[in-house]
Design a protein around this motif. Sequence first.
Motif, PDB file in Angstrom:
ATOM      1  N   GLU A   1      68.667  48.170  12.024  1.00 17.79           N
ATOM      2  CA  GLU A   1      69.368  46.922  11.769  1.00 17.79           C
ATOM      3  C   GLU A   1      68.391  45.866  11.262  1.00 17.79           C
ATOM      4  OE1 GLU A   1      71.018  46.385  15.799  1.00 17.79           O
ATOM      5  OE2 GLU A   1      72.957  46.375  14.784  1.00 17.79           O
ATOM      6  N   HIS A   2      68.785  45.176  10.201  1.00 15.94           N
ATOM      7  CA  HIS A   2      68.038  44.024   9.703  1.00 15.94           C
ATOM      8  C   HIS A   2      68.987  42.844   9.831  1.00 15.94           C
ATOM      9  CE1 HIS A   2      64.770  46.488   8.249  1.00 15.94           C
ATOM     10  NE2 HIS A   2      65.689  47.333   7.830  1.00 15.94           N
ATOM     11  N   CYS A   3      68.665  41.937  10.762  1.00 19.83           N
ATOM     12  CA  CYS A   3      69.595  40.873  11.133  1.00 19.83           C
ATOM     13  C   CYS A   3      69.055  39.499  10.792  1.00 19.83           C
ATOM     14  CB  CYS A   3      69.862  40.926  12.637  1.00 19.83           C
ATOM     15  SG  CYS A   3      70.564  42.500  13.175  1.00 19.83           S
ATOM     16  N   GLY A   4      69.991  38.616  10.485  1.00 24.17           N
ATOM     17  CA  GLY A   4      69.660  37.216  10.311  1.00 24.17           C
ATOM     18  C   GLY A   4      69.643  36.534  11.670  1.00 24.17           C
ATOM     19  N   PRO A   5      69.489  35.227  11.688  1.00 24.17           N
ATOM     20  CA  PRO A   5      69.425  34.504  12.952  1.00 24.17           C
ATOM     21  C   PRO A   5      70.782  34.470  13.652  1.00 24.17           C
ATOM     22  CG  PRO A   5      69.443  32.969  11.117  1.00 24.17           C
ATOM     23  CD  PRO A   5      69.324  34.351  10.518  1.00 24.17           C
ATOM     24  N   ALA A   6      70.741  34.380  14.976  1.00 22.87           N
ATOM     25  CA  ALA A   6      71.956  34.174  15.767  1.00 22.87           C
ATOM     26  C   ALA A   6      72.317  32.698  15.653  1.00 22.87           C
ATOM     27  CB  ALA A   6      71.703  34.558  17.217  1.00 22.87           C
ATOM     28  N   LEU A   7      73.572  32.426  15.306  1.00 23.05           N
ATOM     29  CA  LEU A   7      74.018  31.049  15.088  1.00 23.05           C
ATOM     30  C   LEU A   7      75.173  30.704  16.005  1.00 23.05           C
ATOM     31  CD1 LEU A   7      74.114  31.108  11.176  1.00 23.05           C
ATOM     32  CD2 LEU A   7      72.279  30.257  12.641  1.00 23.05           C
ATOM     33  N   THR A   8      75.302  29.408  16.310  1.00 25.80           N
ATOM     34  CA  THR A   8      76.432  28.897  17.090  1.00 25.80           C
ATOM     35  C   THR A   8      76.992  27.686  16.367  1.00 25.80           C
ATOM     36  OG1 THR A   8      75.412  29.589  19.157  1.00 25.80           O
ATOM     37  CG2 THR A   8      77.150  27.944  19.315  1.00 25.80           C
ATOM     38  N   SER A   9      78.315  27.638  16.225  1.00 22.64           N
ATOM     39  CA  SER A   9      78.938  26.467  15.611  1.00 22.64           C
ATOM     40  C   SER A   9      79.387  25.502  16.705  1.00 22.64           C
ATOM     41  CB  SER A   9      80.137  26.879  14.761  1.00 22.64           C
ATOM     42  OG  SER A   9      81.240  27.186  15.585  1.00 22.64           O
TER      43      SER A   9
ATOM     44  N   GLU B   1      79.928  32.052  18.056  1.00 22.31           N
ATOM     45  CA  GLU B   1      78.568  32.563  17.985  1.00 22.31           C
ATOM     46  C   GLU B   1      78.613  33.804  17.103  1.00 22.31           C
ATOM     47  OE1 GLU B   1      77.069  33.497  21.866  1.00 22.31           O
ATOM     48  OE2 GLU B   1      77.848  31.646  22.706  1.00 22.31           O
ATOM     49  N   ALA B   2      77.619  33.955  16.240  1.00 23.21           N
ATOM     50  CA  ALA B   2      77.602  35.143  15.382  1.00 23.21           C
ATOM     51  C   ALA B   2      76.191  35.470  14.938  1.00 23.21           C
ATOM     52  CB  ALA B   2      78.485  34.925  14.153  1.00 23.21           C
ATOM     53  N   GLN B   3      75.994  36.749  14.697  1.00 23.97           N
ATOM     54  CA  GLN B   3      74.775  37.245  14.072  1.00 23.97           C
ATOM     55  C   GLN B   3      75.190  38.402  13.169  1.00 23.97           C
ATOM     56  OE1 GLN B   3      71.682  38.983  16.537  1.00 23.97           O
ATOM     57  NE2 GLN B   3      70.148  38.201  15.133  1.00 23.97           N
ATOM     58  N   THR B   4      74.692  38.408  11.948  1.00 24.35           N
ATOM     59  CA  THR B   4      75.099  39.392  10.956  1.00 24.35           C
ATOM     60  C   THR B   4      73.909  40.259  10.558  1.00 24.35           C
ATOM     61  OG1 THR B   4      76.815  37.884  10.207  1.00 24.35           O
ATOM     62  CG2 THR B   4      76.208  39.655   8.706  1.00 24.35           C
ATOM     63  N   CYS B   5      74.192  41.562  10.402  1.00 22.32           N
ATOM     64  CA  CYS B   5      73.133  42.546  10.162  1.00 22.32           C
ATOM     65  C   CYS B   5      73.538  43.513   9.052  1.00 22.32           C
ATOM     66  CB  CYS B   5      72.888  43.380  11.424  1.00 22.32           C
ATOM     67  SG  CYS B   5      72.574  42.409  12.918  1.00 22.32           S
ATOM     68  N   VAL B   6      72.526  44.119   8.434  1.00 17.10           N
ATOM     69  CA  VAL B   6      72.709  45.266   7.551  1.00 17.10           C
ATOM     70  C   VAL B   6      72.119  46.459   8.290  1.00 17.10           C
ATOM     71  CG1 VAL B   6      72.041  46.349   5.375  1.00 17.10           C
ATOM     72  CG2 VAL B   6      72.658  43.928   5.425  1.00 17.10           C
ATOM     73  N   LEU B   7      72.877  47.548   8.366  1.00 20.02           N
ATOM     74  CA  LEU B   7      72.429  48.752   9.060  1.00 20.02           C
ATOM     75  C   LEU B   7      72.269  49.885   8.066  1.00 20.02           C
ATOM     76  CD1 LEU B   7      74.617  47.142  11.001  1.00 20.02           C
ATOM     77  CD2 LEU B   7      73.983  48.968  12.533  1.00 20.02           C
ATOM     78  N   THR B   8      71.281  50.731   8.305  1.00 21.47           N
ATOM     79  CA  THR B   8      71.087  51.928   7.489  1.00 21.47           C
ATOM     80  C   THR B   8      70.831  53.105   8.418  1.00 21.47           C
ATOM     81  OG1 THR B   8      68.727  51.439   7.240  1.00 21.47           O
ATOM     82  CG2 THR B   8      70.177  50.722   5.469  1.00 21.47           C
ATOM     83  N   GLU B   9      71.404  54.253   8.035  1.00 18.45           N
ATOM     84  CA  GLU B   9      71.203  55.482   8.791  1.00 18.45           C
ATOM     85  C   GLU B   9      71.619  56.658   7.927  1.00 18.45           C
ATOM     86  OE1 GLU B   9      72.299  57.216  13.178  1.00 18.45           O
ATOM     87  OE2 GLU B   9      73.855  56.108  12.134  1.00 18.45           O
ATOM     88  N   ASN B  10      70.766  57.671   7.872  1.00 19.71           N
ATOM     89  CA  ASN B  10      71.071  58.921   7.158  1.00 19.71           C
ATOM     90  C   ASN B  10      71.588  58.694   5.746  1.00 19.71           C
ATOM     91  OD1 ASN B  10      70.326  60.441   9.412  1.00 19.71           O
ATOM     92  ND2 ASN B  10      72.401  60.364  10.244  1.00 19.71           N
ATOM     93  N   GLY B  11      71.010  57.752   5.014  1.00 16.42           N
ATOM     94  CA  GLY B  11      71.395  57.511   3.629  1.00 16.42           C
ATOM     95  C   GLY B  11      72.642  56.657   3.460  1.00 16.42           C
ATOM     96  N   ASP B  12      73.178  56.119   4.547  1.00 17.09           N
ATOM     97  CA  ASP B  12      74.338  55.221   4.484  1.00 17.09           C
ATOM     98  C   ASP B  12      73.898  53.804   4.827  1.00 17.09           C
ATOM     99  OD1 ASP B  12      76.128  57.204   3.830  1.00 17.09           O
ATOM    100  OD2 ASP B  12      76.871  57.463   5.868  1.00 17.09           O
ATOM    101  N   THR B  13      74.600  52.824   4.283  1.00 15.04           N
ATOM    102  CA  THR B  13      74.356  51.411   4.559  1.00 15.04           C
ATOM    103  C   THR B  13      75.695  50.751   4.844  1.00 15.04           C
ATOM    104  OG1 THR B  13      72.444  51.405   3.091  1.00 15.04           O
ATOM    105  CG2 THR B  13      73.400  49.268   3.612  1.00 15.04           C
ATOM    106  N   TRP B  14      75.710  49.815   5.798  1.00 15.58           N
ATOM    107  CA  TRP B  14      76.916  49.068   6.105  1.00 15.58           C
ATOM    108  C   TRP B  14      76.536  47.736   6.734  1.00 15.58           C
ATOM    109  CZ3 TRP B  14      75.077  53.103   8.878  1.00 15.58           C
ATOM    110  CH2 TRP B  14      74.965  52.990  10.257  1.00 15.58           C
ATOM    111  N   GLY B  15      77.495  46.818   6.770  1.00 16.53           N
ATOM    112  CA  GLY B  15      77.284  45.518   7.387  1.00 16.53           C
ATOM    113  C   GLY B  15      78.001  45.440   8.721  1.00 16.53           C
TER     114      GLY B  15
END
Length: 173
Positions: free
Chosen positions: A61-69, A74-88
């Motif tokens: 997982e490559h994640c941005g900062p955890a944010l609160t409005s 509250e949210a934190q968003t990431c890009v994940l990679t595994e076995n040649g696949d990528t998803w958010g």
Amino acid sequence: MNLRVIGLATVVVVTALLPLAASAGPAGGPTAGSGRDVPLRLTGPPAAPEESRKGDTAAVEHCGPALTSRDGIEAQTCVLTENGDTWGRTYYRNTSGEELSSVLSLMGPGGRTVESHCTVEDGDERGSCETPHERTAGKPARYWAIAEFAGSADGTGPLLLRSGSNSAAPTVN
């Protein structure tokens, strides 16, 4: 329309909007610009800081900062990679007092975009939303994800929080 123009326009919009997401402030997680890829871990059991264990393989997982409005999201968003696949994936908690909607977009090389729409129920429960997995095209570092939370379940309300996986948009071909 030319995909390069769309890709360039996306980069310009994302670059212009990222300071708005950073202005919401950190939610006890890494601060913007810290250079750390540490997920908020709002769901599931504890795992290694940069990995979600799944059998003998690990999703990175490559994640941005955890944010609160100020509206209680509250949210934190990431890009994940595994076995040649990528998803958010975005991890969230909604204590706003109302059901909200979220749009999670995964953007990659060549103008590739995958989008998911999620209903974000009110309450102290933590949740997550994911895009479909897709075969990784090029380097995983060339992907980024953005989650936007709107002030109504149908997505017509005002934007309450925008959370991104990176502090700066990558170059898109």
